[in-house]
Write a protein that holds these residues in place. Sequence first.
Motif, PDB file in Angstrom:
ATOM      1  N   PHE A 168       1.332  -1.234  -0.520  1.00  0.00           N
ATOM      2  CA  PHE A 168       0.383   0.261   0.190  1.00  0.00           C
ATOM      3  C   PHE A 168       0.787   1.203  -0.121  1.00  0.00           C
ATOM      4  O   PHE A 168       0.334   2.069  -0.623  1.00  0.00           O
ATOM      5  CB  PHE A 168      -0.609  -0.109   1.045  1.00  0.00           C
ATOM      6  CG  PHE A 168      -2.553  -0.976   1.360  1.00  0.00           C
ATOM      7  CD1 PHE A 168      -2.671  -0.357   0.302  1.00  0.00           C
ATOM      8  CD2 PHE A 168      -2.577  -2.413   1.505  1.00  0.00           C
ATOM      9  CE1 PHE A 168      -4.527  -1.194  -0.057  1.00  0.00           C
ATOM     10  CE2 PHE A 168      -3.423  -2.896   1.006  1.00  0.00           C
ATOM     11  CZ  PHE A 168      -4.274  -1.955   0.056  1.00  0.00           C
ATOM     12  N   ASP A 184      -0.012   3.675  -2.647  1.00  0.00           N
ATOM     13  CA  ASP A 184       0.080   5.850  -2.819  1.00  0.00           C
ATOM     14  C   ASP A 184       0.243   6.194  -3.550  1.00  0.00           C
ATOM     15  O   ASP A 184       0.027   7.111  -3.591  1.00  0.00           O
ATOM     16  CB  ASP A 184       0.359   5.621  -1.138  1.00  0.00           C
ATOM     17  CG  ASP A 184      -0.194   5.076  -0.055  1.00  0.00           C
ATOM     18  OD1 ASP A 184      -1.074   4.294  -0.424  1.00  0.00           O
ATOM     19  OD2 ASP A 184      -0.242   5.838   0.904  1.00  0.00           O
ATOM     20  N   ASN A 216     -11.576   1.866  -3.806  1.00  0.00           N
ATOM     21  CA  ASN A 216     -11.459   1.000  -2.263  1.00  0.00           C
ATOM     22  C   ASN A 216     -10.933   0.212  -3.635  1.00  0.00           C
ATOM     23  O   ASN A 216     -11.187  -0.927  -4.267  1.00  0.00           O
ATOM     24  CB  ASN A 216     -12.927  -0.049  -1.785  1.00  0.00           C
ATOM     25  CG  ASN A 216     -11.793  -0.377  -0.465  1.00  0.00           C
ATOM     26  OD1 ASN A 216     -11.533  -1.727  -1.017  1.00  0.00           O
ATOM     27  ND2 ASN A 216     -11.909  -0.661   0.393  1.00  0.00           N
ATOM     28  N   SER A 230      -6.189  -6.368   3.268  1.00  0.00           N
ATOM     29  CA  SER A 230      -6.336  -5.322   3.621  1.00  0.00           C
ATOM     30  C   SER A 230      -7.259  -4.168   2.595  1.00  0.00           C
ATOM     31  O   SER A 230      -5.743  -5.265   1.642  1.00  0.00           O
ATOM     32  CB  SER A 230      -4.927  -4.400   4.229  1.00  0.00           C
ATOM     33  OG  SER A 230      -5.382  -2.596   4.714  1.00  0.00           O
ATOM     34  N   LYS A 243      -7.866  -0.040   1.628  1.00  0.00           N
ATOM     35  CA  LYS A 243      -7.541   1.116   1.373  1.00  0.00           C
ATOM     36  C   LYS A 243      -8.430   2.003   0.629  1.00  0.00           C
ATOM     37  O   LYS A 243      -8.891   1.351  -0.701  1.00  0.00           O
ATOM     38  CB  LYS A 243      -6.645   1.564   1.449  1.00  0.00           C
ATOM     39  CG  LYS A 243      -6.141   2.999   2.033  1.00  0.00           C
ATOM     40  CD  LYS A 243      -4.352   3.623   1.555  1.00  0.00           C
ATOM     41  CE  LYS A 243      -3.907   4.929   2.044  1.00  0.00           C
ATOM     42  NZ  LYS A 243      -3.387   5.207   2.132  1.00  0.00           N
ATOM     43  N   TYR A 252     -14.052   5.183   8.091  1.00  0.00           N
ATOM     44  CA  TYR A 252     -12.330   5.020   8.325  1.00  0.00           C
ATOM     45  C   TYR A 252     -12.871   5.154   9.729  1.00  0.00           C
ATOM     46  O   TYR A 252     -11.803   4.084  10.365  1.00  0.00           O
ATOM     47  CB  TYR A 252     -11.062   6.029   7.821  1.00  0.00           C
ATOM     48  CG  TYR A 252     -10.096   5.930   8.314  1.00  0.00           C
ATOM     49  CD1 TYR A 252      -8.912   4.833   7.918  1.00  0.00           C
ATOM     50  CD2 TYR A 252      -9.252   6.705   8.811  1.00  0.00           C
ATOM     51  CE1 TYR A 252      -8.314   4.330   8.651  1.00  0.00           C
ATOM     52  CE2 TYR A 252      -8.055   6.234   9.824  1.00  0.00           C
ATOM     53  CZ  TYR A 252      -7.284   5.478   8.877  1.00  0.00           C
ATOM     54  OH  TYR A 252      -6.160   5.038   9.782  1.00  0.00           O
ATOM     55  N   TRP A 295     -12.835  -0.244   4.129  1.00  0.00           N
ATOM     56  CA  TRP A 295     -11.981  -0.113   4.718  1.00  0.00           C
ATOM     57  C   TRP A 295     -11.686  -1.268   5.468  1.00  0.00           C
ATOM     58  O   TRP A 295     -12.799  -1.931   5.935  1.00  0.00           O
ATOM     59  CB  TRP A 295     -11.205   1.263   5.485  1.00  0.00           C
ATOM     60  CG  TRP A 295     -11.133   2.834   5.298  1.00  0.00           C
ATOM     61  CD1 TRP A 295     -12.725   3.335   4.590  1.00  0.00           C
ATOM     62  CD2 TRP A 295      -9.721   3.343   5.122  1.00  0.00           C
ATOM     63  NE1 TRP A 295     -12.032   4.168   4.651  1.00  0.00           N
ATOM     64  CE2 TRP A 295     -10.730   4.483   4.410  1.00  0.00           C
ATOM     65  CE3 TRP A 295      -8.950   2.838   4.818  1.00  0.00           C
ATOM     66  CZ2 TRP A 295      -9.762   5.575   4.112  1.00  0.00           C
ATOM     67  CZ3 TRP A 295      -8.198   4.202   4.208  1.00  0.00           C
ATOM     68  CH2 TRP A 295      -8.452   5.288   3.892  1.00  0.00           C
ATOM     69  N   HIS A 318      -8.922  -4.049   7.702  1.00  0.00           N
ATOM     70  CA  HIS A 318      -7.430  -4.575   8.261  1.00  0.00           C
ATOM     71  C   HIS A 318      -7.497  -5.608   8.721  1.00  0.00           C
ATOM     72  O   HIS A 318      -8.624  -6.352   9.164  1.00  0.00           O
ATOM     73  CB  HIS A 318      -6.605  -3.255   9.178  1.00  0.00           C
ATOM     74  CG  HIS A 318      -6.228  -2.053   9.116  1.00  0.00           C
ATOM     75  ND1 HIS A 318      -4.637  -2.320   8.886  1.00  0.00           N
ATOM     76  CD2 HIS A 318      -6.682  -0.961   9.316  1.00  0.00           C
ATOM     77  CE1 HIS A 318      -4.318  -1.568   8.469  1.00  0.00           C
ATOM     78  NE2 HIS A 318      -5.368  -0.584   8.452  1.00  0.00           N
ATOM     79  N   ARG A 339      -0.407   0.963   8.152  1.00  0.00           N
ATOM     80  CA  ARG A 339       0.517   0.926   7.851  1.00  0.00           C
ATOM     81  C   ARG A 339       1.102   2.104   8.346  1.00  0.00           C
ATOM     82  O   ARG A 339       0.797   2.993   9.244  1.00  0.00           O
ATOM     83  CB  ARG A 339      -0.730   1.849   5.971  1.00  0.00           C
ATOM     84  CG  ARG A 339      -1.486   0.438   5.937  1.00  0.00           C
ATOM     85  CD  ARG A 339      -2.102   1.320   5.023  1.00  0.00           C
ATOM     86  NE  ARG A 339      -3.085   1.416   5.462  1.00  0.00           N
ATOM     87  CZ  ARG A 339      -3.953   1.033   5.215  1.00  0.00           C
ATOM     88  NH1 ARG A 339      -4.165   0.561   4.895  1.00  0.00           N
ATOM     89  NH2 ARG A 339      -5.899   1.597   5.363  1.00  0.00           N
TER      90      ARG A 339
END
Length: 257
Positions: A26, A30, A95, A109, A111, A130, A234, A236, A251
């Motif tokens: 991730f 980004d 997403n 995961s 994001k 989030y 989101w 995890h 992260r």
Amino acid sequence: MNEVILKSPEALAKMRRAGALLAQVFAELDKRMLEGVTTMAINNWAEQYIREALNARPASLGQYDYPYTLNASPNFVVCHGFPTDKPLKSGDIVNIDITLEKDGYIADSSKMYCIGEVTPLARSLVDATYQALWRGINSVKPGNTLGDVGYAIASYAQQHGFSVVKDYCGHGIGRQMHEGPNVLHYGSPGSGLVLQEGMTFTIEPMINQGSAKAKTLKDGWTVITRDKKLSAQWEHTLAVTADGVEVLTLRDEEALI
């Protein structure tokens, strides 16, 4: 759903390693989630990066015959979206959900990415989802229940005027992508499975702008909102510790949360 498997310290160390590698994916992603990029290009990059740079396996590829390394779910897609050759445009929210396996253990995961200038409503949905995820995570500790987790998520989302998708849930994870328990993103305090040290599972709330109702498209995978309003998610992977919770896919930008 299979049985709940409590993880040994040795297993948790391997899951922690897999989670750290996924966080690294991730961190690289980004830099790439930009206007004009296609999610298929991101998918192809992610597969190569996971295999070659991390010496790991893209765990979603081939799982239940899924044909790609990642899920890409933009705008009103709730989950399980296929990557496509359509360029991302300013105003999109999307997403990206990625899994990988390292040394026999899987991390999972996802994001949200806001492309260019998004509407205030879209930003509010992304941010509330989030925060709802973290309300759930912070409810995890031995002696609490899955109902406590679900209640924390749903109550926060609903307070902000959004709805919680009930058709899909988080799941236990370890050597298998899906172990016990099912982790609902709604519930009643004190209800459901009592959490204990060594449990590992995902929390991955799907929160909608409008109705919580969703439907699956003819491809058998892509889930969209029935009212075509926005959805956000989101996710995890985490472990229940002796006195709380460890987020295995944490992260770098989240370290101070």
